[in-house]
Design a protein around this motif. Structure first.
Motif, PDB file in Angstrom:
ATOM      1  N   TYR A   1      53.878 -23.427  12.823  1.00 50.59           N
ATOM      2  CA  TYR A   1      55.140 -23.576  13.540  1.00 50.59           C
ATOM      3  C   TYR A   1      54.870 -23.566  15.034  1.00 50.59           C
ATOM      4  O   TYR A   1      54.007 -22.848  15.522  1.00 50.59           O
ATOM      5  N   THR A   2      55.645 -24.324  15.738  1.00 49.42           N
ATOM      6  CA  THR A   2      55.547 -24.302  17.205  1.00 49.42           C
ATOM      7  C   THR A   2      56.485 -23.222  17.729  1.00 49.42           C
ATOM      8  O   THR A   2      57.404 -22.780  17.038  1.00 49.42           O
ATOM      9  N   ALA A   3      56.252 -22.802  18.958  1.00 48.00           N
ATOM     10  CA  ALA A   3      57.122 -21.811  19.592  1.00 48.00           C
ATOM     11  C   ALA A   3      58.555 -22.339  19.675  1.00 48.00           C
ATOM     12  O   ALA A   3      59.517 -21.574  19.544  1.00 48.00           O
ATOM     13  N   GLU A   4      58.686 -23.664  19.857  1.00 43.36           N
ATOM     14  CA  GLU A   4      60.028 -24.261  19.934  1.00 43.36           C
ATOM     15  C   GLU A   4      60.758 -24.133  18.592  1.00 43.36           C
ATOM     16  O   GLU A   4      61.960 -23.898  18.546  1.00 43.36           O
ATOM     17  N   GLU A   5      60.024 -24.319  17.482  1.00 43.06           N
ATOM     18  CA  GLU A   5      60.644 -24.177  16.158  1.00 43.06           C
ATOM     19  C   GLU A   5      61.079 -22.735  15.914  1.00 43.06           C
ATOM     20  O   GLU A   5      62.174 -22.472  15.405  1.00 43.06           O
ATOM     21  N   VAL A   6      60.240 -21.780  16.288  1.00 42.70           N
ATOM     22  CA  VAL A   6      60.559 -20.365  16.102  1.00 42.70           C
ATOM     23  C   VAL A   6      61.758 -19.977  16.963  1.00 42.70           C
ATOM     24  O   VAL A   6      62.634 -19.217  16.531  1.00 42.70           O
ATOM     25  N   ALA A   7      61.854 -20.536  18.160  1.00 41.56           N
ATOM     26  CA  ALA A   7      62.944 -20.202  19.086  1.00 41.56           C
ATOM     27  C   ALA A   7      64.314 -20.547  18.506  1.00 41.56           C
ATOM     28  O   ALA A   7      65.319 -19.949  18.888  1.00 41.56           O
ATOM     29  N   LYS A   8      64.389 -21.476  17.566  1.00 37.81           N
ATOM     30  CA  LYS A   8      65.666 -21.852  16.951  1.00 37.81           C
ATOM     31  C   LYS A   8      66.189 -20.757  16.008  1.00 37.81           C
ATOM     32  O   LYS A   8      67.348 -20.745  15.656  1.00 37.81           O
ATOM     33  N   HIS A   9      65.329 -19.847  15.609  1.00 40.75           N
ATOM     34  CA  HIS A   9      65.685 -18.787  14.649  1.00 40.75           C
ATOM     35  C   HIS A   9      65.824 -17.471  15.404  1.00 40.75           C
ATOM     36  O   HIS A   9      64.990 -16.583  15.321  1.00 40.75           O
ATOM     37  N   ASN A  10      66.915 -17.356  16.153  1.00 36.79           N
ATOM     38  CA  ASN A  10      67.057 -16.246  17.095  1.00 36.79           C
ATOM     39  C   ASN A  10      68.341 -15.439  16.901  1.00 36.79           C
ATOM     40  O   ASN A  10      68.905 -14.932  17.866  1.00 36.79           O
ATOM     41  N   SER A  11      68.817 -15.335  15.682  1.00 41.42           N
ATOM     42  CA  SER A  11      70.024 -14.540  15.440  1.00 41.42           C
ATOM     43  C   SER A  11      69.730 -13.494  14.363  1.00 41.42           C
ATOM     44  O   SER A  11      68.695 -13.541  13.692  1.00 41.42           O
TER      45      SER A  11
END
Length: 119
Positions: free
Chosen positions: A58-68
């Motif tokens: 996973y890229t950091a950008e993909e992980v950043a979408k899962h922030n709740s």
């Protein structure tokens, strides 16, 4: 000529006869039970957990979408973890949400965690 069976004849009451009256039917039941017993199925083998040979990257950008709280991913030591189902159980309360969607290595390795957490 043989005499017909007479069922009115009293049973013998000597100890050997009484023991035979009891033991013979019991032995017959035990033997028949053993003969007609269903074989037990072999025990189910527990599947040993085997991690995949190759993990998805996973890229950091993909992980950043899962922030709740409902969709919480963190990065610890360059590995991605979905902690969504764990957020409510986290002993540190909502502190786990401080790094959701990003690198949580520093928070995870902090002094607040006992050594066993990091194993």
């Amino acid at each position: 000529m043989e005499e017909p069976l007479n069922f009115n004849t009293p049973l013998k009451t000597d100890p050997v006869s009484i023991a035979l009256y009891i033991l013979v039917p019991v032995l017959i039941v035990v033997i028949l039970t053993k003969l007609f017993k269903k074989p037990e199925p072999p025990p189910k083998k527990k599947k040993k957990f085997e991690p995949p040979k190759e993990f998805k990257k996973y890229t950091a950008e993909e992980v950043a979408k899962h922030n709740s709280k409902q969709d919480a991913w963190i990065i610890v030591d360059d590995k991605v973890y979905d902690v969504s189902s764990y957020v409510d159980e986290h002993l540190g309360g909502d502190a786990i949400l401080n790094y959701v969607g990003g690198d949580s290595t520093k928070g995870f390795r902090g002094d607040q965690h006992p050594d066993k957490v990091q194993q």
